[in-house]
Motif scaffolding. Structure first.
Motif, short mmCIF file in Angstrom:
data_model
loop_
_atom_site.label_atom_id
_atom_site.label_comp_id
_atom_site.label_asym_id
_atom_site.label_seq_id
_atom_site.Cartn_x
_atom_site.Cartn_y
_atom_site.Cartn_z
N GLN A 288 -7.26 0.23 -0.64
CA GLN A 288 -7.66 -0.95 -0.25
C GLN A 288 -8.97 -1.04 0.86
N GLU B 249 -3.65 -2.49 6.28
CA GLU B 249 -4.89 -3.19 6.47
C GLU B 249 -4.66 -4.49 6.98
N ASP C 289 -5.36 -1.39 -5.44
CA ASP C 289 -4.81 -1.97 -4.07
C ASP C 289 -5.94 -2.96 -3.46
N THR D 48 0.88 -1.21 -0.05
CA THR D 48 -0.35 0.07 0.07
C THR D 48 0.93 1.35 0.04
#
Ligand code: ATP
Ligand code: ATP
Ligand code: MG
Ligand code: MG
Lengths: 283, 233, 311, 312, 512
Positions: free
Chosen positions: B96, D155, B175, B52
């Motif tokens: 994402q 994430e 992403d 990312t």
């Protein structure tokens, strides 16, 4: 067999619209008072009757130390008070909002410069400055609104900045940046709506503060004392023995007026708030 | 003709307290690659390796500690205002975390409308373009008035993707674009992406952890490991 | 580094403003020293001016002033007849007690009640609370002080009418402080209440709040463990800003309760154009505000890592 | 023994465009110690079911039906009673980990909080426990991870934190909404293994919402398939993957990479005005005459529950 | 147990007199702080004093001898006066004090120009040799406090001196403590006082910053009497205290007054006709009703109130707007452009600036209204005191509202000349007359102590005011002082009201 229905959490929509209706009505009432003061007021507020009269049929709220009809004063006072209160609050909030948003969004040097300016404004000794201006400017209430507006924005700026620092770190702001939105667009459509909850109370508080400050300024010598405003009425009620003689009809009504006007602004703010809470589904 | 490309040169990125070098941790080290229009570069890597971060750097929304990004041969640090605006439009990223990349105070419609306004679509045409795009990403009109938190994970992802596609960029950094989609919709979206690539010659940098997706989409595959990028066949 | 440069620059400007504004005000300290009627030769006016250092060009005075500031020499007062530092020190003690307590209570009550009200539903209880605090906020502090004094000190008579103390014992001082601290705390709390309420409302729609619920936290627990910290940023700002305001803003409360504190000192010095005192007070307030802001900035960083990373 | 009965659960949301029927009369049982995988189309209501179990829905939601946990109807418990269940007996992993974590607290503190709140553990003890949990979630330096903030994590890392949180107190039921989303294969495997291990050890049951058919095939005992607010098929996992009954299931399997991502044609239906009859019929290759005007009821057939006229 | 209210219970001692004041005492410096020095006259009496009927007589000075050319003043000092530390009060102290004031007080500039030498004769007398004849030295000497040489000789910079503790004094009482944080000045009996024994044990001055709170304290019995220099108890607070049976009132027509000052150097105020027109435009009766709630008298054009020595009954002022308009019309201030506002001789609208301090805001409102109704437009400019002084000193106003003080009425040549003589200046004075005729009058007044001559000159001054209207008096005010009836025997003088030694020696607890 049917189980009892689950209780629904949100209040009825009707009740919500009622309170926003009340807000609008209240606000309009004050507005109309200010606009049509000459029609609504029972007397000319500068006409002199006997001083210190208690409430009567002729003078619902009695008369003041100069024998002015207090009710009429109150109605005429809405003009200056609304103008000063709203004017100063709009100005202060606008400046504070912009400075805070820009500082929080751009960070770095911009932040340092803007916050430096804010610090300076924050610490400018206000009373001396006001005395200074009083000596050089012609007294009028829009000057008071300007002065208050230009001096009272700093805390809004800082509060807004602290929050927008937080918000501008969020992904959706990055996302907007990436889509190529202008900084201005991002600041006002992405960050601003996410900090509005802090600006609303700040604005309301500034309205009240401006209305009250306007009175204390005259105490310090700025302004035209013969101008009628709610703050001024309270001021005279105190300096001319209103409290000591318990002439509540003199000092309570202007206080109530300020309070109710601010309350109408607050209610407007709340109905905005509620609308938003409704769409966001929080209680 | 000079072909439009997006190039990363010796990108390094460190996190941690700026001054004390002990606390500084390099996430990316010396990464270089180039993507041409119409090509897909797949990037794989373990969780937390910096995919990312790399994506954000390439998209120009995060500063690299060292190294430069070149768009059409020019370092994006040195772009003039106009060129930068062009770069900004032409290189896009789909995050994402789809919900986080949508403004919680804006409805789907508003999110779209503002992009439409940005790219200068005349007002009367906007509705049409918008509905088109909704259909493209597989959303119905019902969603227009919803706020991000009123959408499911996948729906958010679709909105985010649709918004980017509207801009018709030259490069998109994706992403994990389908992480929240079910497999059928995922398939739809992947086909859609391929189709658009073929039509509009878009270059993709596709970040994903799923080998299948990468191998389905990518022309070249690179693996990010311990801060370095290694190309595999 | 940038931060320090900024604070230094701001300090420089503010301290300069502190020099110029009093001097730009019409009148000078000498007019006020004279009395009803006098004949003074220009000579003796000049001598007086020289004694007060007002004879030199403004720029020279300005340079001298900076020298004094750097040496922390606040000079002596024309009207209070002592070292400025001494006057300020003696007033500062009482004022700090008054203001400090008020900030403490005002922040605590305002923040907690505001948080509860923003967190809860907009039910009659919260509406009443909001109305109450609005009332307080819309009431000029002067008015509020007088009313409180009238009721509690005059009518009921359980509190004294004036001053910091009578005999100087702890209970005596506490009795004297109760009403003024009450008034100041209330007006501070009213503002903090509004801000906190708004801030909490902003937070409570966030997903992490919902997740905290999923973790099995109770409502109050979520509010005070999770929402409160995030929502307190604006409040911290305000509290830091307060320090300066309240010291001068306490004037009205001081007047009503006849407390000889900083507010009164500023007011007296202002009316008398007592430059050294004014400069001294403004310098102290400036430093306090700068320090408070600086601390607030640090606290932000501690509270919110995302903000800290910006440094 | 079943530990969660969901009976006629219906969840609707009021929006400006109309009422969204996110979950439409859903009933199923979740046995204890069982892993139930819920799969289905994006936006079909999986997360809403998950949230309803813990009553974590926003205000504009209207719920009806029952969710029986033991002898308690979760939907009718008070917040206080629910608080004792949440996190401790039933835990949930949200789909959006980054937003679910409080940005201003350290990762570690957010995990230890659970122990402090539910177990009243000392801060030292809970810290040690939290650190070990992080270690088990594939963090190489758990001490370090303990002190990080969510915004400093990727994430996938936050995702794992959430899993750690869900497993921390060994709840009876773990609801996992796409727990492995965004994790690389190796990690996914590790995490799932960890999940199963804890599940076995503590005899918990797992309610897994996922798009990942491999994972579902590997660990789920049963699979429930959802389409447009309804459960259309429930079957044992091997049965389901070997021979899916519902045409939608068959379509889905075809979209797998192994079939070169061949999607089901057509678009997802609107949840405000869903198609008449069988919700899937507009996209169904095998639709019958009845499908377009009559809604199939769920029926039991060869150990499955199926909602399709083909099997009447 | 029973709730013990603050103050009431503690105030049982009938032999302590508690005085409430709202003066802003700034520092514990009895020499320079203008508020404390008023109170310090009790501990540090002046050479001269004013009697209740307004004459100046000796106080520390037993008697005085003045040379016929007014160049040599001989003050004979009381012989049995002792400082509170036991030291005898000597002419040395007086000499020291006068020299100290001359050299170190910023307000006593006149002494430098007037006093040549101060010496001591062997007969316990202080001799002041002047540089020029000065007839009113005794009046001046009624306002300066005597300082103990043995204490003050070591204090070189009084500007930087405060003494919050015991201040040695030679009056019947001395200052025991000045506690400004508590807001009190405590006086104890001077143990070495040889004069008539005071009938009260101690005196406390309690400082209230807000007059309303002071009124509450009075009502509640926390203080026994109100005192502010040159001020009446606020009229609007009287009604309440009148309802309290424990209080009685001293009502005296003051020697001071409120007046409308005019900038005589500027048109149209320089025009006597215009000034007269103004004087007819003002409704004096209403001002008295509204601003002083009836505690005032309609003044004469002669400015000075009847309480002044050698008062002359001049033309009373009269409210007659018609006449005002008539005069304005006749003297060229017509409204030619018909906009309701008259024009001046230059053809421009008459728009005057009324410069006031916030205390006079209400009066300003009235004046503004009166003038408006005769076609003269005014704008009120409200400023703080320092700004007011500054603008006034620079003649940056058209009209202003000011008040006189008892001292102001006798300062300079007396008869309020100090307010108008442009050769003088000061905080509250207008110095707006530069008419040689007026200067001559002032000089005449200053040239003699002969009673007949003085009367004659005083009449001439009042005639001058009457004829020229340099300022328009608005009302002569009555000072009201409420006092607790548990003390009786109150004496006031025109200069300091109740705060004088005669009073404190005279009052005694009332017999029940
Ligand atoms: N603000 C930050 N401060 C410190 N470390 C950070 C910060 N942001 C990211 N990191 C670290 O950088 C590394 C890379 O993060 P990144 O989000 O790029 O990973 P990723 O490869 O995208 O992982 P995932 O597949 O889990 O999304 C992580 O180890 C993370 O801890
Ligand atoms: N607060 C809300 N208000 C209105 N509609 C909502 C709300 N929350 C969810 N929905 C709708 O309910 C439906 C079900 O949402 P849900 O989040 O359960 O989907 P999902 O099956 O989890 O999908 P995904 O796999 O994409 O996460 C969606 O169509 C969504 O748009
Ligand atoms: Mg990532
Ligand atoms: Mg979901």
């Amino acid at each position: 067999m049917k189980k009892p229905a689950l209780p629904r959490q949100n209040g009825s929509a009707q009740k919500k619209s009622l309170s926003s209706l009340l807000a609008v009505v209240l606000f309009l009432v004050f507005f109309i008072l200010a606009l049509c003061a000459n029609i609504i007021a029972p007397h000319d507020p500068w006409e002199r009757f006997d001083p210190y009269l208690p409430p009567s049929v002729e003078h619902w709220l009695g008369t003041n130390d100069l024998g002015h009809d207090i009710l009429s004063e109150l109605i005429y006072g809405s003009r200056v008070s609304l103008l000063v209160g709203l004017g100063a609050a709009v100005l202060a909030t606008a400046i504070g909002l912009c400075v805070g948003l820009f500082a929080g969004y751009y960070k770095g040097v911009t932040d340092e410069i803007l916050m430096g300016i804010t610090d300076v404004f924050l610490m400018i000794p206000r009373i001396p400055l006001i005395i200074l201006l009083a000596a050089f400017l012609k007294p009028s209430f829009w000057i008071i609104a300007l002065v208050i507006g230009f001096l009272w924005w700093t805390s809004t700026a800082r509060v807004v900045r602290s929050k927008s620092l937080q918000v501008s770190e969020m992904n959706f702001v990055l996302s907007s940046k990436c889509l190529g939105f202008s900084d201005k667009h991002i600041i006002f459509t992405d960050i601003f709506p996410n900090i509005i909850q802090i600006v609303i109370p700040k604005f309301m508080l500034t309205v009240a503060a401006a209305m009250i400050t306007e009175a204390s300024l005259s105490f310090l010598g700025l302004g035209d004392p013969s101008m009628k405003s709610w703050g001024m009425m309270i001021n005279f009620a105190f300096t001319k023995g209103g409290l000591i003689n318990a002439l509540w009809w003199w000092f309570i009504p202007p206080g109530l007026c300020i309070m109710f006007f601010v309350y109408s602004v607050v209610l407007l703010g709340y109905s905005l708030e509620e609308k938003e809470q409704a769409v966001l589904g929080i209680s | 003709m000079f072909s439009l490309s997006l190039k990363a040169e010796n990108i390094s990125k460190a996190y941690g307290n700026g001054r004390s070098s002990k606390k500084r941790r390099y996430v990316l080290e010396d990464i270089s690659f180039e993507v041409q229009k119409g090509e897909t570069l797949g990037i794989m890597g373990e969780s937390g390796t910096g995919k990312t971060t790399l994506g954000k750097i390439v998209a120009g929304i995060e500063k690299a500690t060292r190294g430069e990004i070149f768009f059409a041969g020019n370092s994006i640090e040195e772009l003039s205002k106009i060129d930068y605006a062009r770069f900004r439009k032409k290189v896009q990223i789909v995050f994402q975390n789809p919900e986080g990349s949508l403004n919680p105070k804006k409805t789907v419609e508003k999110s779209f409308q503002q992009v439409l306004e940005l790219i200068g679509i005349p007002t009367e045409k906007r509705g049409e373009v918008l509905l088109d795009m909704l259909q493209t990403v597989g959303l119905s009109e019902d969603f227009l008035c919803r706020y991000p938190h009123q959408l499911s994970g996948g729906q958010n992802q679709k909105v985010a993707l649709g918004r980017v596609l509207l801009l018709e960029p030259d490069f998109i950094i994706l992403d994990e674009p389908t992480s929240a989609l079910d497999i059928s919709v995922q398939a739809q979206i992947l086909h859609l992406l391929k189709e658009w690539q073929a039509q509009k010659e878009i270059g993709y940098i596709l970040i994903s952890h799923e080998r299948e997706i990468i191998s389905f989409m990518a022309d070249r595959i690179a693996v990010l490991k311990e801060g370095r990028l290694a190309f595999t066949s | 580094m940038k931060k320090i440069a900024r604070y230094l620059l701001a300090l420089f400007i503010i301290i300069s403003i502190n020099f110029f504004i009093p001097r730009l005000m019409p009148g000078d300290p000498i007019t006020n020293l004279m009395g009803e009627d006098y004949i003074v030769s220009q000579e003796s006016i000049d001598a007086l001016k020289a004694e007060l250092g007002l004879d030199k060009p403004l720029l020279v005075q300005y340079v001298t002033y900076w020298g004094d500031v750097i040496r922390l020499d606040l000079g002596h007062s024309f009207h209070f007849h002592t070292e400025v530092s001494q006057i300020i020190a003696s007033k500062l003690f009482w004022t700090t007690a008054l203001v400090g307590l008020s900030i403490l209570f005002g922040t605590l009550f305002g923040a907690i009640l505001g948080a509860l009200s923003g967190w809860g539903k907009n039910d009659p209880k919260n509406k009443t609370l909001t109305t109450f605090f609005l009332w307080i906020y819309c009431t000029p502090p002067f008015f509020l002080s007088l009313v409180v004094l009238y009721v509690f000190a005059f009518k009921i008579g359980i509190f004294p009418l004036r001053g910091f103390y009578e005999t100087g014992t702890f209970t005596d001082i506490a009795k004297h402080f109760f009403l003024p601290v009450l008034v100041l705390s209330l007006s501070l709390a009213s503002r903090n209440y509004m801000i906190m309420r708004g801030s909490i409302i902003q937070e409570k729609g966030k997903l992490y709040i919902l997740y905290a619920r999923a973790k099995g936290l109770l409502n109050r627990g979520i509010l005070f463990r999770h929402a409160f910290k995030n929502a307190s940023l604006p409040l911290i700002t305000l509290v830091a800003l307060d320090i300066g305001f309240i010291i001068s803003g306490a004037l009205f409360v001081e007047i009503v309760f006849s407390m000889n504190g900083m507010g009164t000192l500023i007011f007296d010095a202002l009316l008398a154009r007592d430059y050294p005192v004014l400069q001294g007070i403004f310098l102290i307030i400036t430093i306090m505000v700068v320090v408070a802001n600086f601390l607030a900035d640090i606290v932000y960083g501690i509270i919110d890592p995302r903000v800290r990373e910006q440094r | 023994m079943s530990c969660l009965h969901i009976k006629h659960l219906t969840v609707t949301f009021e929006t400006l465009m109309g009422t969204v029927v996110a979950v439409d009369d859903v009933s199923f049982d979740h046995e204890s110690k069982e892993t139930l995988a819920l799969v289905g189309e994006t936006g079909c209501g999986k997360s809403v079911i998950a949230s309803s179990i813990l009553k974590l829905l926003p205000d504009n939601a209207n719920l009806s039906g029952e969710i029986l946990y033991g002898d308690k109807d979760l939907l009718r418990l008070s917040e206080r009673e629910l608080a004792d269940i949440r996190g401790q007996e039933i835990s949930i992993i949200f789909q959006n980990p980054t937003l679910a974590l409080n940005p201003v607290y350290r990762i570690g503190d957010q995990i230890s909080e659970l122990f402090r709140v539910h177990k009243r553990a000392s801060s030292k003890k809970s810290k040690a426990y939290a650190t070990s949990l992080l270690g088990r979630m594939g963090f190489k330096d758990p001490e370090h991870a303990f002190h990080m903030y969510p915004s400093q994590f990727s994430e996938g890392m936050n995702q794992r934190v959430l899993i750690a949180l869900a497993l921390a107190l060994h709840p009876k039921i773990i609801i996992a909404d796409e727990p492995t989303k965004g994790l690389d294969d190796q990690l996914k495997e590790e995490i799932l293994k960890e999940l199963m291990k804890i599940k076995e050890e503590k005899e918990s049951s797992l309610f897994l919402i996922t798009h990942d058919f491999d994972a579902a095939r590997n660990i789920a005992d049963r699979v429930a398939l959802m389409y447009c607010g309804q459960i259309v098929e429930i079957a044992l996992s091997p049965d389901f993957f070997d021979e899916p009954f519902h045409p939608y299931a068959r379509g889905l399997l075809k979209s797998l990479p192994s079939h070169d991502f061949a999607p089901i044609p057509g678009a997802s239906p609107s949840m405000i005005s869903p198609p008449e009859g069988c919700r899937f019929h507009p996209r169904c290759a095998e639709r019958l005459e009845v499908c377009s005007h009559e809604m199939p009821e769920p029926i039991k057939k060869s150990g499955r529950i199926i909602r399709c006229f083909l099997y009447r | 147990g029973p709730r013990v209210g603050y103050g009431i219970a503690k105030n049982q001692n009938n032999r302590i007199l508690r005085i409430g004041t709202s003066g802003r005492v700034r520092s514990a410096n009895i020499f320079l702080d203008s508020y404390i020095s008023v109170f310090a006259q009790l501990s540090n009496p002046s050479l001269m004093k004013m009697t209740p009927d307004g004459r100046i007589v000796g106080q520390i000075a037993k008697d005085i001898h003045i040379s016929s050319d007014y160049m040599r003043w001989e003050f004979h000092i009381q012989e049995d006066l002792y400082w509170s530390d036991g030291e005898l009060v000597t002419p040395e102290d007086v000499k020291f004090t006068i020299e100290y004031i001359r050299d170190r007080s910023p307000v006593a500039g006149w002494m430098k120009d007037t006093i040549d030498t101060v010496s001591i004769s062997d007969e316990k007398a202080v001799i002041l040799q002047l540089k020029r004849p000065y007839t009113r030295l005794d009046v001046e000497m009624a306002t300066h406090r005597l300082l103990p040489k043995h204490i003050w000789q070591s204090i070189d910079t009084p500007m930087q001196y405060t003494n919050p503790g015991e201040n040695v004094g030679c009056g019947p009482f001395f200052i025991q403590k000045i506690d400004l944080n508590r807001g009190v000045i405590l006086f104890a009996q001077n143990p070495f006082w040889k004069g008539p024994k005071p009938k009260i044990d101690a005196i406390e001055v309690h400082i209230y910053q807000n007059i309303d709170v002071l009124s509450l304290a009075l009502d509640k019995g926390e203080i026994d009497v109100f005192y502010n220099y040159a001020s009446s108890y606020p009229y609007q607070n009287l009604k309440k205290i009148r309802a309290n049976s424990r209080f009685d009132f001293i009502e005296k027509l003051s020697t001071g007054l409120i007046f409308l000052g005019l900038n005589l150097g500027k048109a149209p105020m320089s025009d006597l006709r215009f000034r007269e027109a103004l004087s007819f435009a003002i409704d004096y009766g209403e001002i008295i009703k509204l601003d002083s709630l009836g505690y005032g008298k309609i003044p004469n054009r002669g400015f000075l109130p009847p309480t002044i020595e050698h008062y002359k009954d001049t033309t009373p002022l009269e409210y007659n707007p018609e006449k005002a308009k008539q005069i304005l019309d006749d003297s060229g201030y017509g409204d030619h452009n018909g906009d309701g506002i008259r024009e001046g001789h230059d053809g421009k609208n008459l728009a005057l600036t009324l410069l006031v301090r916030p205390v006079h805001a209400r009066l300003a409102e009235l004046i503004q209204d009166y003038l408006r109704s005769v076609g003269v437009k005014t704008t009120t400019k409200s400023v703080d005191t320092s700004t007011w002084i500054n603008l006034k000193d620079r003649y940056r106003y058209d009209l202003t509202i000011a008040r006189t003080t008892p001292w102001g009425m006798i300062m300079h040549a007396g008869w309020a000349t100090g307010y108008f003589d442009s050769r003088r200046t000061g905080e509250g004075v207008l110095h707006n007359i530069d008419d040689p005729k007026f200067f001559k009058l002032c000089d005449d007044l200053l040239s003699t102590r002969n009673k007949e001559k003085l009367r004659d000159f005083a009449f001439q001054v009042q005639d001058y005011y009457n004829g020229q209207l340099p300022a328009i008096p608005l009302y002569w005010n009555v000072f009201v002082t409420p006092f607790h009836t548990k003390f009786q025997g109150w004496l006031t003088n025109p200069l300091y009201g109740i705060f004088n030694i005669d009073n404190f020696l005279n009052i005694e607890p009332a017999q029940k």
